[in-house]
Design a protein around this motif. Structure first.
Motif, PDB file in Angstrom:
ATOM      1  N   LEU A   1       7.218  -9.953  42.409  1.00  0.00           N
ATOM      2  CA  LEU A   1       7.889 -10.049  41.144  1.00  0.00           C
ATOM      3  C   LEU A   1       8.440  -8.699  40.797  1.00  0.00           C
ATOM      4  N   ALA A   2       9.742  -8.618  40.675  1.00  0.00           N
ATOM      5  CA  ALA A   2      10.304  -7.365  40.221  1.00  0.00           C
ATOM      6  C   ALA A   2      11.371  -7.629  39.228  1.00  0.00           C
ATOM      7  N   ALA A   3      12.271  -8.550  39.508  1.00  0.00           N
ATOM      8  CA  ALA A   3      13.349  -8.780  38.575  1.00  0.00           C
ATOM      9  C   ALA A   3      12.809  -9.396  37.322  1.00  0.00           C
ATOM     10  N   LEU A   4      11.573  -9.857  37.377  1.00  0.00           N
ATOM     11  CA  LEU A   4      11.068 -10.526  36.213  1.00  0.00           C
ATOM     12  C   LEU A   4       9.622 -10.144  36.038  1.00  0.00           C
ATOM     13  N   THR A   5       9.314  -9.520  34.948  1.00  0.00           N
ATOM     14  CA  THR A   5       7.933  -9.235  34.642  1.00  0.00           C
ATOM     15  C   THR A   5       7.614  -9.889  33.321  1.00  0.00           C
ATOM     16  N   SER A   6       8.047 -11.106  33.181  1.00  0.00           N
ATOM     17  CA  SER A   6       7.825 -11.806  31.956  1.00  0.00           C
ATOM     18  C   SER A   6       6.345 -12.007  31.724  1.00  0.00           C
ATOM     19  N   ALA A   7       6.032 -12.317  30.513  1.00  0.00           N
ATOM     20  CA  ALA A   7       4.662 -12.295  30.050  1.00  0.00           C
ATOM     21  C   ALA A   7       4.082 -10.931  30.302  1.00  0.00           C
ATOM     22  N   CYS A   8       4.933  -9.930  30.161  1.00  0.00           N
ATOM     23  CA  CYS A   8       4.539  -8.570  30.488  1.00  0.00           C
ATOM     24  C   CYS A   8       3.550  -8.034  29.485  1.00  0.00           C
ATOM     25  N   ALA A   9       3.087  -6.832  29.808  1.00  0.00           N
ATOM     26  CA  ALA A   9       2.072  -6.201  29.014  1.00  0.00           C
ATOM     27  C   ALA A   9       2.539  -5.892  27.613  1.00  0.00           C
TER      28      ALA A   9
ATOM     29  N   GLY B   1      10.421 -10.986  44.605  1.00  0.00           N
ATOM     30  CA  GLY B   1      10.876 -11.839  43.527  1.00  0.00           C
ATOM     31  C   GLY B   1      10.424 -13.279  43.638  1.00  0.00           C
ATOM     32  N   GLY B   2       9.364 -13.535  44.395  1.00  0.00           N
ATOM     33  CA  GLY B   2       8.819 -14.885  44.478  1.00  0.00           C
ATOM     34  C   GLY B   2       9.741 -15.888  45.114  1.00  0.00           C
ATOM     35  N   TRP B   3      10.751 -15.423  45.853  1.00  0.00           N
ATOM     36  CA  TRP B   3      11.740 -16.292  46.471  1.00  0.00           C
ATOM     37  C   TRP B   3      12.544 -17.062  45.429  1.00  0.00           C
TER      38      TRP B   3
ATOM     39  N   GLU C   1       9.004  -6.373  50.647  1.00  0.00           N
ATOM     40  CA  GLU C   1       8.150  -6.091  49.492  1.00  0.00           C
ATOM     41  C   GLU C   1       7.774  -7.400  48.817  1.00  0.00           C
ATOM     42  N   SER C   2       6.484  -7.644  48.668  1.00  0.00           N
ATOM     43  CA  SER C   2       5.965  -8.804  47.963  1.00  0.00           C
ATOM     44  C   SER C   2       6.363 -10.083  48.704  1.00  0.00           C
ATOM     45  N   ALA C   3       7.119 -10.990  48.066  1.00  0.00           N
ATOM     46  CA  ALA C   3       7.587 -12.164  48.806  1.00  0.00           C
ATOM     47  C   ALA C   3       8.383 -11.734  50.018  1.00  0.00           C
ATOM     48  N   GLY C   4       9.115 -10.621  49.900  1.00  0.00           N
ATOM     49  CA  GLY C   4       9.847 -10.089  51.044  1.00  0.00           C
ATOM     50  C   GLY C   4       8.936  -9.559  52.136  1.00  0.00           C
ATOM     51  N   GLY C   5       7.726  -9.119  51.778  1.00  0.00           N
ATOM     52  CA  GLY C   5       6.759  -8.729  52.791  1.00  0.00           C
ATOM     53  C   GLY C   5       6.337  -9.910  53.640  1.00  0.00           C
ATOM     54  N   ASN C   6       6.198 -11.064  53.010  1.00  0.00           N
ATOM     55  CA  ASN C   6       5.933 -12.287  53.753  1.00  0.00           C
ATOM     56  C   ASN C   6       7.102 -12.608  54.681  1.00  0.00           C
ATOM     57  N   LEU C   7       8.330 -12.468  54.188  1.00  0.00           N
ATOM     58  CA  LEU C   7       9.505 -12.719  55.024  1.00  0.00           C
ATOM     59  C   LEU C   7       9.537 -11.769  56.217  1.00  0.00           C
ATOM     60  N   ALA C   8       9.184 -10.497  55.994  1.00  0.00           N
ATOM     61  CA  ALA C   8       9.199  -9.523  57.078  1.00  0.00           C
ATOM     62  C   ALA C   8       8.229  -9.913  58.188  1.00  0.00           C
TER      63      ALA C   8
END
Length: 377
Positions: A16-24, A133-135, A204-211
């Motif tokens: 999650l990067a483009a969206l950090t909704s429900a953020c702190a 970004g969670g795909w 990175e994140s979901a992209g780490g899974n893709l890598a």
């Protein structure tokens, strides 16, 4: 596991990067929770979370995908915090960047090519990079800082690829796009000034899974193997009962409600969670992969995924370097403008990739029958 429960093996903890909704923090769209529910953020990370909270993003689970993509991002908070600190030169100087379209099938993919500053005209190493970004959300711009850092610190070209996302394009579309992007890089390296014998994959994140999945695809289809894989807090499995998930279930900027939303918007149904591409820890064959560098944040439900992946890779005789950075959260890697730990993590990954590029060229792989395309890949 085959049963699904709200607190069990329900869904994947996504990047999650483009969206950090429900953020702190508190404010419109939030629930009054503290900036750091874990109480473990170091001072720099806590200040960043407070900046993020001040941007008042709404809870992602209340939004459509289109609305979520317009939300303030963690990257936006980093930029705002850098302004607060009067940090106008975060040290991301590179040679150039160029937006391009990859001639991939079945659809062309948008990409950005980053070039380092060099004093020679020899072919350069190449990193194929997949953003998080969670795909579902985020894009090349959201993860620009990570790509620039890898370019500078690895002294390599970085090809940052934007893949198709859910809910418009559901699983396994993003995974298929990552595979064809790697194929494009292998076949076209020389045309962009890269050395086809020195290619790595990062995400990175979901992209780490893709890598990681792109490296598996290369192995299974007998493509030239990448020199290395760098996976930054990758999605590794579907089990929400890991120690870090229990400890940091309410962590910012990633929480359980967001995970359910990502799954709802990317997968086609519960059967997708049985796929080894999503459940790398439980079902994937990781033997025969190149060296893997793993980075995790302490304050992140995905921390245990990193440990479990590292253990499984070692059991498969894959060389692994794994670092967990204390006091920081999911998405910290690209925040080098304001987080010391981000700079340290970037330098660690950059050094590992440089080492992989400098190693002797592996012997050619034995040629067998023509590669068979995996279903859905």
């Amino acid at each position: 596991m085959t049963t699904l429960s709200r607190r069990g093996t329900l869904m994947l903890p996504f990047g999650l990067a483009a969206l950090t909704s429900a953020c702190a923090g508190t404010g419109p769209g939030t629930t009054g929770m503290p900036a750091d529910p874990s109480g473990r953020a170091d001072p720099e990370q806590l200040a960043l979370l407070r900046t993020l909270a001040g941007m008042n993003p709404r809870p992602i689970e209340s939004l459509s995908a289109a609305e979520a993509r317009r939300q303030p991002s963690y990257a936006d908070a980093v930029k705002a915090r850098a302004v607060e600190l009067a940090n106008t030169n975060p040290g991301r100087v590179i040679g150039s960047q160029e937006d391009m379209t990859l001639t991939t099938s079945p659809t062309p993919l948008l990409a950005r090519l980053y070039r380092p500053i060099v004093t020679h005209n020899r072919p350069l190493p190449l990193i194929v990079y997949f953003h998080g970004g969670g795909w579902v959300i985020a894009n090349i711009d959201t993860y620009d800082s990570s790509a620039r850092a890898l370019c500078r610190l690895s002294e390599a070209l970085v090809l940052s690829v934007h893949y198709r996302q859910g809910p418009e394009f559901r699983f396994p579309t993003a995974h298929d796009d990552a595979n064809v992007a790697y194929v494009w890089a292998v076949r076209n390296a020389a045309t962009i000034g890269a050395d086809p014998n020195r290619i790595a994959i990062a995400g990175e994140s979901a992209g780490g899974n893709l890598a990681l999945n792109a490296a598996i695809y290369a192995r299974d289809t007998r493509l030239p193997a990448p020199r290395a894989v760098a996976a930054i807090y990758p999605v590794g499995g579907v089990n929400l009962n890991t120690p870090s998930y229990e400890q940091f279930a309410a962590a910012k900027p990633l929480n359980r409600a967001m995970i359910e939303w990502f799954v709802r918007n990317y997968t086609r149904g519960p059967q997708d969670l049985q796929d080894p591409r999503l459940d790398l820890i439980g079902k994937a064959n990781l033997a025969g992969l190149p060296p893997v560098t793993l980075v995790n944040a302490e304050i992140d439900p995905l921390q245990s995924d990193g440990t479990l992946l590292a253990d499984k890779l070692r059991a498969a005789n894959v060389p692994v370097k794994h670092m967990v950075y204390p006091g920081v959260t999911h998405e910290f890697f690209g925040a080098d403008a304001v987080l010391t730990k981000a700079r340290q993590a970037q330098e660690f990954v950059g050094a590992e990739l440089r080492s992989a590029f400098d190693a002797p060229v592996p012997a050619p792989q034995p040629q067998g029958r023509r590669p068979v395309r995996r279903q859905g890949a």
